[in-house]
Design an enzyme around this catalytic site. Structure first.
Site, PDB file in Angstrom:
ATOM      1  CB  VAL A  50      89.158  27.012  30.641  1.00  0.00           C
ATOM      2  CG1 VAL A  50      88.951  26.399  32.030  1.00  0.00           C
ATOM      3  CG2 VAL A  50      89.380  25.927  29.594  1.00  0.00           C
ATOM      4  CE1 TYR A  51      86.668  25.519  35.358  1.00  0.00           C
ATOM      5  CE2 TYR A  51      85.354  26.973  36.731  1.00  0.00           C
ATOM      6  CZ  TYR A  51      86.381  26.066  36.591  1.00  0.00           C
ATOM      7  OH  TYR A  51      87.120  25.707  37.695  1.00  0.00           O
ATOM      8  CB  ALA A  52      80.778  26.642  29.544  1.00  0.00           C
ATOM      9  NE  ARG A  53      84.958  24.740  23.220  1.00  0.00           N
ATOM     10  CZ  ARG A  53      84.850  24.147  22.036  1.00  0.00           C
ATOM     11  NH1 ARG A  53      84.184  24.734  21.055  1.00  0.00           N
ATOM     12  NH2 ARG A  53      85.410  22.966  21.834  1.00  0.00           N
ATOM     13  N   GLY A  54      84.008  30.122  28.171  1.00  0.00           N
ATOM     14  CA  GLY A  54      83.670  31.500  28.508  1.00  0.00           C
ATOM     15  C   GLY A  54      82.224  31.720  28.901  1.00  0.00           C
TER      16      GLY A  54
END
Length: 308
Positions: A50-54
């Site tokens: 989920v961090y920075a959308r991958g």
């Protein structure tokens, strides 16, 4: 750098949280930060799909490159922010893992963590598919995050004999947030589960950059947050001043206190703090060398707020 155990994994006592990658720093700066971490003896890198959308996983994988074998890579699945299909269902977990492997550019994950409990899926189902992934060699160890003491207990009790078990839990814990002491740490000790504290520096409040009566430094994490930030209260800033006085009276910094106090807990395996510059990485790596005495810990208990 001292190492501690997460299941079969030997991880550095100071780790690197990778939630800044793709959000606050780009791929080039990520490479500098990751290189500084490895050169400082840090081998534990914690990210999530989920961090920075991958992008965090992508940047980390690219930065590790040929040094992948030097790293213990932890990532997470199942955060609601990852999309409507995220969660603990077996098909969702398999899909999430393949996405993480692709973005990280690797064929295995060292520590695969369930980011949040899924109230809609029996934990036995999630553990079942995680066991399959361990047996397939795609995952070395499995862990949990944001689990309560009861949820840790339930996950342990539903395991069939010989199945992979959660070897870690990652929850918020710091000098300012002591809630894990109200049950989670004791359950971890009973179960032989490693504890990984996140936000160990309380979003930077425990770095010593934020002082009472002084403006918030520009370019810092808390400066970018909305006005009336709940962390920058008069009460918290008073506490920070008392902790700085405690540290300096013993020839140390608040940063050293934040790391060393957490590492005084026997269940804590690695303190993962984020960084945006190599200098921050070097400071974090050096901050865990203060061994607090029993007298120090008793005095700190008179200063710190008790867990609720």
């Amino acid at each position: 750098m001292q190492t501690r155990k997460i299941g079969s994994l030997d991880v550095s006592a100071v780790g690197l949280g990778c939630n800044n990658f793709g959000m606050r720093i780009d791929a080039v700066q990520t490479e500098r930060v990751v290189g500084a971490a490895l050169d400082s003896g840090i081998n534990f890198f914690d990210t999530a799909e989920v961090y920075a959308r991958g992008q965090s996983e992508e940047f980390l994988g690219r930065a590790l490159g040929l040094r992948r074998s030097e790293a213990i890579v932890a990532t997470k699945f199942g955060h609601p922010g990852s999309g409507p299909e995220s969660g603990g269902r077996p098909a969702s977990v398999r899909k999430a893992l393949e996405g993480s492997l692709r973005r990280l550019g690797t064929d295995y994950i060292d520590l695969y963590q369930m980011h949040r409990p899924d109230p809609n899926v029996p934990i036995a189902e999630t553990l079942g598919v995680l066991d399959e992934l361990v047996k397939a060699g795609k995952v070395r160890e499995i862990g949990s995050s944001n689990f309560s003491a009861d949820q840790i207990q339930k996950a342990a009790e539903v395991l069939p004999e010989g199945a992979a078990r959660f070897v870690s839990v990652q929850n918020e814990y710091s000098l300012l947030k002591r809630q894990p002491e109200s049950g989670v740490l004791a359950e971890c000790e009973r179960r032989g589960v490693a504890f990984i504290p996140y936000f160990p520096l309380a979003n930077g409040l425990l770095t010593g950059k934020y002082r009472k009566g002084q403006p918030v430094p520009q370019g810092t994490r808390l400066a970018s947050m909305p006005p009336h930030n709940p962390l920058l209260t008069s009460e918290n800033l008073d506490l920070v001043e008392r902790l700085i006085a405690f540290s300096e009276s013993r020839g140390h910094t608040l940063l050293e206190l934040a790391f060393s106090w957490l590492l005084s807990r026997p269940t804590v395996a690695s303190v993962i703090a984020g960084a945006t510059r190599p200098e921050q990485v070097h400071a974090n790596a050096a901050a865990a060398n203060w061994t607090l005495s029993d007298a120090d810990l008793r005095e700190l208990d008179t200063i710190l707020p008790r867990p609720l």
